[in-house]
Design an enzyme around this catalytic site. Structure first.
Site, PDB file in Angstrom:
ATOM      1  N   ASP A 182       0.855  -1.295  -0.065  1.00 46.56           N
ATOM      2  CA  ASP A 182       0.122  -0.197  -0.051  1.00 46.56           C
ATOM      3  C   ASP A 182       0.790   1.158   0.027  1.00 46.56           C
ATOM      4  OD1 ASP A 182      -1.793   2.165   0.444  1.00 46.56           O
ATOM      5  OD2 ASP A 182      -2.732   1.291   2.343  1.00 46.56           O
TER       6      ASP A 182
ATOM      7  N   TYR B 265     -16.171  19.350 -21.531  1.00 40.79           N
ATOM      8  CA  TYR B 265     -15.595  18.643 -20.648  1.00 40.79           C
ATOM      9  C   TYR B 265     -14.643  19.445 -19.522  1.00 40.79           C
ATOM     10  CZ  TYR B 265     -12.192  15.576 -18.498  1.00 40.79           C
ATOM     11  OH  TYR B 265     -11.262  14.930 -17.424  1.00 40.79           O
TER      12      TYR B 265
ATOM     13  N   LYS C  25      -0.596  15.832 -12.862  1.00 36.86           N
ATOM     14  CA  LYS C  25      -0.007  15.304 -13.850  1.00 36.86           C
ATOM     15  C   LYS C  25       1.071  16.168 -14.599  1.00 36.86           C
ATOM     16  CE  LYS C  25      -1.741  10.937 -13.908  1.00 36.86           C
ATOM     17  NZ  LYS C  25      -0.789   9.857 -13.784  1.00 36.86           N
TER      18      LYS C  25
END
Length: 295
Positions: free
Chosen positions: A79, A171, A184
């Site tokens: 994890d 969008y 990102k």
């Protein structure tokens, strides 16, 4: 006849399903021993929009697919939101597989929400997944890659990290990807900066993202109805291309999975490496700000 990654060890995070699984399969088909990792050995719950859903896919299934195709893989569940598990993962890979040559930072968390509606918990988790975890794993891997004389780091980017088209599309007005896209974009810049720092160590650092979007079990709930997606094989092949050349020849790129193969005449194969797929032109509606060269 030898394969391009014979003798190499690759760690692919988030490889129990989807994009990570495809990348693991493609690297294994080229001879790499692939370490498959995800949050747990069992299917794990994914929370989006305050709803938790268990999505199919396990590390054992990915290992089985690789071995059935004649490849080599081992699983190390971790994890990555747990600092101890995250910071110990690369050392565990070295113990289990004998070293590390390739690191693919793919593990992700995307819970879209408009900025005025996003919780600080979601904001923090997004930053963790796309900046803190790639930073921590890259930092841990660099020492081992230097000791082996070379290495390859690939960060999975996103076309959302490229400037949106103007006038803004519907969008962008309602999609809720602002924080995800910002991280990102930061990951793209992290890639380019780290590439410069590691060039003289012959450690290549590149980013690869979908030119459009890839339909995966985890992403299905984020796709607008009717949205045209692309096959995952083109992204997996582009990742492979970033793991084969010395840093002096290919580093610091932010490449996209349809644009890069099309521009560079890169052959794209099935995930098991046995079937040549057709050339696939990037769609006309793709973001025009994407660089076909990756530069």
């Amino acid at each position: 006849m030898g394969k391009s990654l014979d003798g190499k060890v690759a760690l692919v995070t988030g490889s129990s399903r989807g994009i990570g699984r495809a990348i693991a399969q493609r690297l294994a088909a080229e001879g790499a021993t692939v370490v498959v990792t995800a949050r747990s050995a069992a299917p794990s719950p994914s929370t989006r929009f305050s709803t938790s859903e268990t999505i199919p896919g396990t590390v054992a299934e990915t290992v089985a697919l690789i071995e059935a195709a004649g490849g080599r893989a081992v699983s190390i569940p971790a994890d990555l939101t747990d600092p101890d598990a995250r910071d110990g993962l690369v050392d565990a890979v070295v113990r289990e597989a004998g070293g590390i040559d390739i690191l693919v930072n793919n593990a992700g968390f995307a819970d879209y929400a408009r900025v005025d509606e996003m919780s600080m918990d979601t904001f923090d988790r997004t930053i963790d997944h796309y900046l803190r975890i790639p930073f921590a794993l890259s930092r841990a891997a660099i020492t081992h890659m230097r000791a082996r004389g070379a290495g390859w780091i690939v960060n999975i980017g996103s076309v959302t990290g490229v400037s949106p088209v103007r006038p803004f599309r519907d969008y962008n007005k309602a999609g809720g990807d602002v924080v995800y896209a910002a991280t990102k974009a930061a990951l793209h810049r992290f890639t380019q900066g780290l590439a410069a720092e590691l060039l003289d160590d012959d450690i290549a650092v590149n980013a690869v993202g979908p030119s459009t979007a890839i339909m995966t079990p985890g992403a299905a709930g984020l796709m607008p109805d009717g949205y045209e997606t692309e096959p995952v094989e083109y992204l997996a092949e582009t990742v492979l291309a970033m793991c084969q050349r010395p840093a002096a020849e290919r580093t610091g790129l932010v490449a996209f999975s349809l644009h890069f193969p099309w521009r560079h005449d890169l052959p794209v194969f099935s995930l098991d490496g046995t079937e040549l797929l057709p050339r696939r032109r990037p769609p006309a509606w793709a973001n025009p700000h994407v660089s076909a060269t990756g530069l």
